[in-house]
Scaffold this motif. Structure first.
Motif, mmCIF file in Angstrom:
data_model
loop_
_atom_site.group_PDB
_atom_site.id
_atom_site.type_symbol
_atom_site.label_atom_id
_atom_site.label_comp_id
_atom_site.label_asym_id
_atom_site.label_seq_id
_atom_site.Cartn_x
_atom_site.Cartn_y
_atom_site.Cartn_z
ATOM 1 N N HIS A 569 0.842 -1.193 0.000
ATOM 2 C CA HIS A 569 0.000 0.000 0.000
ATOM 3 C C HIS A 569 0.879 1.247 0.000
ATOM 4 N N VAL A 570 0.773 2.031 -1.048
ATOM 5 C CA VAL A 570 1.592 3.233 -1.210
ATOM 6 C C VAL A 570 0.724 4.462 -0.937
ATOM 7 N N PHE A 571 1.175 5.319 -0.018
ATOM 8 C CA PHE A 571 0.481 6.558 0.322
ATOM 9 C C PHE A 571 1.375 7.730 -0.061
ATOM 10 N N ALA A 572 0.871 8.611 -0.913
ATOM 11 C CA ALA A 572 1.664 9.766 -1.337
ATOM 12 C C ALA A 572 0.741 10.897 -1.766
ATOM 13 N N HIS A 573 0.984 12.097 -1.236
ATOM 14 C CA HIS A 573 0.282 13.308 -1.661
ATOM 15 C C HIS A 573 -1.239 13.154 -1.573
ATOM 16 N N GLY A 574 -1.714 12.540 -0.496
ATOM 17 C CA GLY A 574 -3.147 12.407 -0.288
ATOM 18 C C GLY A 574 -3.812 11.307 -1.088
ATOM 19 N N ARG A 575 -3.043 10.504 -1.818
ATOM 20 C CA ARG A 575 -3.576 9.388 -2.579
ATOM 21 C C ARG A 575 -3.043 8.074 -2.005
ATOM 22 N N ALA A 576 -3.726 6.993 -2.357
ATOM 23 C CA ALA A 576 -3.289 5.672 -1.911
ATOM 24 C C ALA A 576 -3.495 4.681 -3.048
ATOM 25 N N TRP A 577 -2.538 3.782 -3.205
ATOM 26 C CA TRP A 577 -2.617 2.735 -4.228
ATOM 27 C C TRP A 577 -2.242 1.402 -3.598
ATOM 28 N N ALA A 578 -2.989 0.356 -3.909
ATOM 29 C CA ALA A 578 -2.704 -0.978 -3.377
ATOM 30 C C ALA A 578 -2.100 -1.827 -4.495
ATOM 31 N N PHE A 579 -0.785 -1.894 -4.542
ATOM 32 C CA PHE A 579 -0.085 -2.703 -5.530
ATOM 33 C C PHE A 579 -0.023 -4.151 -5.052
ATOM 34 N N ALA A 580 -0.071 -5.075 -5.980
ATOM 35 C CA ALA A 580 0.165 -6.481 -5.664
ATOM 36 C C ALA A 580 1.574 -6.828 -6.127
ATOM 37 N N CYS A 581 2.329 -7.466 -5.262
ATOM 38 C CA CYS A 581 3.667 -7.928 -5.623
ATOM 39 C C CYS A 581 3.505 -9.310 -6.265
ATOM 40 N N VAL A 582 3.853 -9.420 -7.532
ATOM 41 C CA VAL A 582 3.600 -10.631 -8.303
ATOM 42 C C VAL A 582 4.805 -11.553 -8.262
ATOM 43 N N ASP A 583 4.564 -12.797 -7.874
ATOM 44 C CA ASP A 583 5.604 -13.821 -7.915
ATOM 45 C C ASP A 583 5.641 -14.389 -9.334
ATOM 46 N N PRO A 584 6.745 -14.191 -10.058
ATOM 47 C CA PRO A 584 6.785 -14.662 -11.452
ATOM 48 C C PRO A 584 6.690 -16.172 -11.590
ATOM 49 N N LEU A 585 6.916 -16.917 -10.495
ATOM 50 C CA LEU A 585 6.833 -18.372 -10.560
ATOM 51 C C LEU A 585 5.423 -18.881 -10.267
ATOM 52 N N HIS A 586 4.524 -17.947 -9.922
ATOM 53 C CA HIS A 586 3.151 -18.347 -9.580
ATOM 54 C C HIS A 586 2.242 -18.047 -10.760
ATOM 55 N N PHE A 587 1.527 -19.034 -11.213
ATOM 56 C CA PHE A 587 0.619 -18.850 -12.336
ATOM 57 C C PHE A 587 -0.795 -19.081 -11.843
ATOM 58 N N GLN A 588 -1.660 -18.117 -12.109
ATOM 59 C CA GLN A 588 -3.049 -18.216 -11.655
ATOM 60 C C GLN A 588 -3.911 -18.784 -12.774
ATOM 61 N N SER A 589 -4.634 -19.827 -12.470
ATOM 62 C CA SER A 589 -5.490 -20.431 -13.492
ATOM 63 C C SER A 589 -6.649 -19.518 -13.805
ATOM 64 N N GLU A 590 -7.087 -19.566 -15.047
ATOM 65 C CA GLU A 590 -8.199 -18.731 -15.456
ATOM 66 C C GLU A 590 -9.510 -19.504 -15.300
ATOM 67 N N GLY A 591 -10.581 -18.729 -15.316
ATOM 68 C CA GLY A 591 -11.904 -19.363 -15.262
ATOM 69 C C GLY A 591 -12.278 -19.878 -13.899
ATOM 70 N N SER A 592 -11.664 -19.303 -12.832
ATOM 71 C CA SER A 592 -11.963 -19.793 -11.487
ATOM 72 C C SER A 592 -13.080 -19.011 -10.816
ATOM 73 N N GLY A 593 -13.670 -18.074 -11.555
ATOM 74 C CA GLY A 593 -14.737 -17.272 -10.959
ATOM 75 C C GLY A 593 -16.003 -18.070 -10.783
ATOM 76 N N THR A 594 -16.991 -17.433 -10.139
ATOM 77 C CA THR A 594 -18.272 -18.093 -9.916
ATOM 78 C C THR A 594 -19.247 -17.606 -10.966
ATOM 79 N N GLU A 595 -19.065 -18.059 -12.202
ATOM 80 C CA GLU A 595 -19.884 -17.571 -13.301
ATOM 81 C C GLU A 595 -21.321 -18.026 -13.101
#
Length: 670
Positions: A569-595
């Motif tokens: 979570h980065v806070f600067a000049h009255g703004r905030a951003w929530a970055f995700a740190c991505v592990d390049p060795l981790h692959f997320q499968s697609e289509g896992s939502g609750t369609e």
């Protein structure tokens, strides 16, 4: 004066009362539910008594348990705070029967003002101006609709025993009246135990102005000026101020005197608030009287220099009011912003979770923070999602606005969605800054207040990468210090490679945007970061609380970067951003939502199934109603389609993200 009081409440108001009691040398007793066993108000009080399970109806609303706790601890008086039992005449009567002082008005005053319809009759007799409407006992739906038709649309349906924006519906046309009435009555029953309503003319572009009044047992009454509470969402106040902008001395005196007459009409004792709807031309109408201390009382304290809780205690102990009307005056301007765990972008839906990082602005003569939570505490689904009240003061409104913007920019919250950035935009909004106020301001200025998500600046991406490098290096240095060979080169985090330049790669994601940052150590704690094909020289230091003092391409700046799981979570000049740190060795499968499913936006209880299983519905059609955090939330169809089945029955509790409806979208013709 009392030597020990019990506080029949929780959260920030309980902590607020404890603060004054401690200053006066009065011992305090907290009561708490099982969910609040480790709460801040419990930690601050001299004694604490468990009164039941998490649901308020089984703990904070059980009169017998609170009276028993007062007897057990020898408390001489009970302060009810606001909400819960603060305006409950049965509770006041129970205190009286037990020989315990109720720090508030007498039973008769609570009874008189507890029903909006009865209160209107009293105010009419006292010649206090009233909004046109129906305040009678006939509650037949068709009759009420006839009254609404006669009054003229738009009208407002309001729970007679209501408050806090609950049990209230705006109706724009007659065809919508009966559905709005049913919803209003349902919410009123759940919140106040009564579905009695009144119907009033809805004033176009109204301002919500309230007068703080005080009475004592010696027949003395004063008003402590006004608060403007026009800025609201879902009929609940968000940003309040005192004094009200544009208020002339003559109008202030007229409203103040009307408020005193309202208090005198019911023999009022203690702190109360008389609320008025004011038109843009300055005319005003009585709306209701809150027979308790208000959430926004700190702005009155800031402009008068008084402690209203101390006044409550002194009056309840039989003392006369400390000052008369001529001795009261206004100094400067104050603003209060309510910091909530909620998501403004999703219709202000309440949020729950643990406060992983909580850093309020530093308190001073200009900045005050009233809160019931500390870092590590949880925002529970059982109670109001308020994190804190941020109050600022300065010599005039413009300077108070600047104070508020700075204080909001300094507020850091990680762990729950919150409204801090929204409050910053609201404070800076030209309409608010220019005092062009009415209760529809948020809706009127929605384009300004809800802008399209802008891309994070380069500075934010560089800051999150630099913080990651510094945090990794600090961890490596700590591990090396405890190792048998602390000087071993294997402890270095410099991206060393055999026969190649040292280089590392970091990957971050913000929303749908993912970027790679290539890192090359330059020595002496500096790095070259390549982002979007451009290299920047960066260096800096990071303290344990996430404060990053950085130099980015020669520009020195201070940014806060807080790690919470995979998020940065980065806070600067009255703004905030929530970055995700991505592990390049981790692959997320697609289509896992609750369609095909509709998910609960928060924990809650299903209170109505509106659609019928098997029915075809249009996009936007209501499917079911979820009650969460004392509010109703209607789940609607995301597109035209068929309701296959409901996953939960009426009355069942659901968790955040639970699948509520099995829904099949209608195929779009090719």
């Amino acid at each position: 004066m009392f030597t020990k009081i019990l506080i029949a409440n929780r959260g920030e108001i309980a902590c607020r009362v404890i603060k004054t009691a401690r200053r006066l040398g009065i011992k305090t007793v907290a009561v708490y539910s099982e969910a609040d066993a480790g709460a801040r108000h419990v930690r601050l009080a001299d004694e604490a008594v468990l009164i039941g399970p998490a649901p308020a109806r089984e703990s904070y609303l059980v009169i017998e348990r609170i009276i028993a706790a007062a007897r057990q601890t020898g408390a001489q008086a009970i302060h009810p705070g606001y909400g819960f039992l603060s305006e409950n005449e049965d509770f006041c009567a129970a205190c009286e029967a037990a020989g315990i002082v109720f720090i508030g008005p007498p039973v008769a005053a609570i009874h008189a003002m507890g029903s909006k319809s009865e209160a209107k009759k009293l105010m009419e007799a006292a010649r206090v101006p009233l909004t046109p409407g129906y305040h009678g006992d006939n509650q037949a739906p068709d009759f009420l609709r006839t009254q609404a038709d006669a009054i003229g649309y738009p009208v407002l349906i309001k729970a007679a025993a209501g408050g806090g924006g609950k049990g209230m519906r705006l109706v724009e046309q007659g065809a919508d009246f009966l559905d709005a009435l049913a919803s209003c009555q349902r919410e009123a029953r759940a919140s106040f135990g009564s579905d009695h309503v009144l119907v009033e003319k809805y004033i176009t572009r109204p301002r919500h102005i309230e007068i703080q009044v005080f009475g004592d047992t010696h027949g003395n009454y004063v008003y402590l000026f006004e608060r403007d509470c026009s800025v609201q969402r879902r009929h609940q106040k968000v940003l309040e101020e005192a004094p009200a902008p544009g208020m002339s001395p003559e109008r202030r005196a007229a409203m103040g005197q009307a408020a005193v007459e309202a208090a005198r009409a019911v023999g009022y004792v203690g702190a109360g608030t008389v609320e008025f709807i004011a038109q843009q031309d300055g005319s005003f109408y009585f709306m209701e009287m809150n027979t308790r201390l208000q959430v926004e009382h700190p702005v009155t304290e800031m402009i008068t220099g008084l402690d209203l809780v101390e006044w409550q205690l002194r009056v309840a102990a039989g003392e006369p009011l400390p000052l008369n009307q001529e001795q009261l005056s206004i100094h400067g301007h104050a603003l209060e912003a309510r910091i909530y765990a909620e998501d403004p972008a999703k219709g202000f839906l309440p949020a729950t979770g643990r406060l992983v990082h909580l850093a309020p602005p530093e308190e001073s003569a200009h900045v005050r923070v009233d809160t019931g939570v500390e870092e590590g505490d949880a925002i529970s689904p059982h109670y109001d999602p308020m994190i804190a009240k941020l109050i600022v003061w300065d010599v005039n409104r413009d300077r108070a606005l600047a104070r508020m913007l700075q204080a909001l920019a300094d507020y850091r919250v990680v762990g729950v969605a919150n409204n801090i950035e929204f409050l910053s935009r609201l404070t800076a909004c030209p309409a608010f800054a220019g005092a062009d106020l009415d209760t529809g301001l948020i809706e009127r200025e929605k384009d300004y207040l809800f802008p399209a998500e802008a891309e994070a600046p380069r500075e934010a991406w560089l800051a999150v990468a630099l913080a990651e490098l510094l945090r990794t290096q600090t961890r490596a240095d700590r591990d090396a210090a405890g190792h048998a060979e602390p000087a071993s080169p294997w402890h270095l985090q410099d991206g060393w490679r055999l026969n190649a330049a040292p280089r590392r790669r970091l990957i971050f994601r913000l929303g749908e945007v993912q970027k790679t940052v290539d890192v090359e150590p330059l020595g002496a704690g500096a790095y070259a970061l390549v982002l979007d094909g451009r290299s920047s020289r960066v260096s800096g230091s990071l303290n344990p609380r996430g404060l990053l003092r950085a130099e980015l391409d020669g520009l020195r700046t201070s940014v806060t970067v807080v790690q919470a799981g995979e998020k940065r979570h980065v806070f600067a000049h009255g703004r905030a951003w929530a970055f995700a740190c991505v592990d390049p060795l981790h692959f997320q499968s697609e289509g896992s939502g609750t369609e095909g499913g509709l998910l609960a936006p928060m924990p809650g209880k299903v209170i109505a199934l509106v659609a019928t299983p098997g029915a075809r519905v249009e996009k936007g059609a209501p499917l079911l109603i979820l009650e969460a955090m004392k509010m109703e939330h209607t789940i609607t169809a995301p597109s035209t389609g068929t309701v296959q089945a409901f996953r939960f029955a009426v009355g069942e509790q659901v968790g955040d993200g639970a699948e509520l409806v099995e829904f099949v979208p209608e195929a779009v013709p090719a």
